[in-house]
Write an enzyme that holds these catalytic residues in place. Structure first.
Site, PDB file in Angstrom:
ATOM      1  N   CYS A   1       0.828  -1.206   0.000  1.00 28.53           N
ATOM      2  CA  CYS A   1       0.000   0.000   0.000  1.00 28.53           C
ATOM      3  C   CYS A   1       0.865   1.260   0.000  1.00 28.53           C
ATOM      4  CB  CYS A   1      -1.002  -0.036   1.155  1.00 28.53           C
ATOM      5  SG  CYS A   1      -2.387   1.127   0.892  1.00 28.53           S
TER       6      CYS A   1
ATOM      7  N   HIS B   1      -4.486  -4.897   0.096  1.00 25.90           N
ATOM      8  CA  HIS B   1      -4.263  -5.424   1.449  1.00 25.90           C
ATOM      9  C   HIS B   1      -4.772  -6.854   1.564  1.00 25.90           C
ATOM     10  CE1 HIS B   1      -2.789  -1.833   3.526  1.00 25.90           C
ATOM     11  NE2 HIS B   1      -3.669  -1.130   2.819  1.00 25.90           N
TER      12      HIS B   1
ATOM     13  N   GLU C   1      -3.523  -8.982   3.298  1.00 24.76           N
ATOM     14  CA  GLU C   1      -3.284  -9.404   4.685  1.00 24.76           C
ATOM     15  C   GLU C   1      -4.412  -9.009   5.638  1.00 24.76           C
ATOM     16  OE1 GLU C   1      -1.987  -5.157   4.681  1.00 24.76           O
ATOM     17  OE2 GLU C   1      -1.904  -6.834   3.260  1.00 24.76           O
TER      18      GLU C   1
END
Length: 311
Positions: free
Chosen positions: A142, A236, A238
């Site tokens: 990001c 993202h 994660e």
């Protein structure tokens, strides 16, 4: 194989509850194994949340992974106590003499600022320059990806009229790329950002390859300099199941009237439980990076990383 983390790190209890094999430093030192050494520059305000998200994915591997955390010394985080940082984190000065098989640079809540206006930009730039000779493969996420693209290749970021917020459908742009091995032709990944890179700027840099992208507004997702083993990920994978919900609820409570995250709630109804569409993507992405771009290629003698990179 386990992931080795600092003694008493709070994330350990959460990960053990999910049957992810972790071991503390004392137990790991008793094993005669050369673990992969991974450095995480955690720029997020609430450190333990990002720690848990990343360790969950790094720990889902047959490899033993040893993790060091650092924070920016030029800007002291305000949402994480200093005693926590003192116990589990170091500073760049404390690790600059070391070599690492891999490094992760996280996102940061500063994307609306020009890079040079960020309080810790000079330190970030120094760390990214250092990574070229002290880290075998670097994984930027990001804002970390935006910062890396800007520092290494001069690619700017642009503000978008409406926040890119939700879970977007992506497609592969290359065939047989090891980082994306096992991915479906179409896959979903969360995004949450107010800025973007333009595809035409990336295409002007011959060293960079766009590996995956989504239709607008999410746009380019995965960019790589495969020769230098640098990866830039704008989304993202994660994220936890409720991360976007927590952002939405926070902004709604603050009276900001946020848009409902795309492709997240059933029937776009925030009262319902979010649908997780990206869990397998996250595990594949990090496992592939660890296996194909760290473990399979990094030199066994870690001090040889610099000369190997130059070759």
């Amino acid at each position: 194989m386990p992931i080795k983390i600092p003694n008493a790190l709070p994330a350990a209890h959460i990960l053990e509850g999910e049957n992810i094999f972790v071991m503390d430093a004392d137990r790991a030192y008793a094993q005669d194994i050369r673990p992969l050494k991974i450095l995480i520059l955690n720029l997020m305000p609430i450190k333990y949340i990002t720690e848990t998200q990343l360790l969950r994915l790094l720990g889902n591997s047959a490899l033993q992974v040893e993790v060091d955390f650092i924070y920016t010394e030029s800007y002291t985080p305000s949402h994480t106590p200093m005693d926590y940082l003192a116990q589990f984190y170091g500073t760049f000065d404390e690790v600059r003499h070391k070599k690492y098989d891999g490094m992760i640079i996280t996102g940061a809540p500063v994307e609306n600022m020009a890079f040079e206006e960020v309080a810790y930009w000079d330190e970030i730039a120094e760390i990214m320059e250092w990574s070229k000779s002290h880290v075998y493969s670097t994984f930027h996420i990001c804002w970390g990806a935006q910062a890396g693209l800007y520092y290494h290749y001069g690619i700017p970021k642009y503000e978008v009229p409406e926040k890119i917020f939700g879970v977007f459908k992506h497609h592969l742009c290359v065939e047989h790329e090891k980082l994306l091995r096992g991915f479906d032709d179409e896959f979903y990944v969360p995004h949450s950002r107010h800025t973007e890179e333009h595809k035409e700027d990336i295409l002007k840099v011959p060293e960079l390859t766009i590996l995956a992208e989504a239709e607008q507004p999410a746009g380019v997702y995965a960019i790589a300099n495969l020769e230098k083993r640098q990866f830039f990920i704008t989304g993202h994978a994660e994220y936890d199941p409720n991360t976007l919900k927590q952002e939405y609820d926070r902004d709604e409570k603050a009276g900001l009237h946020p848009q409902i995250p795309v492709n997240y709630y059933p029937n776009d109804d925030p009262t319902q439980k979010p649908i997780v569409r990206w869990r397998s993507v996250a595990h594949l992405l990090f496992a592939n990076w660890l296996n194909y771009y760290v473990y399979q290629e990094t030199p066994y003698e870690i001090d040889a990383i610099c000369s190997d990179r130059e070759d």
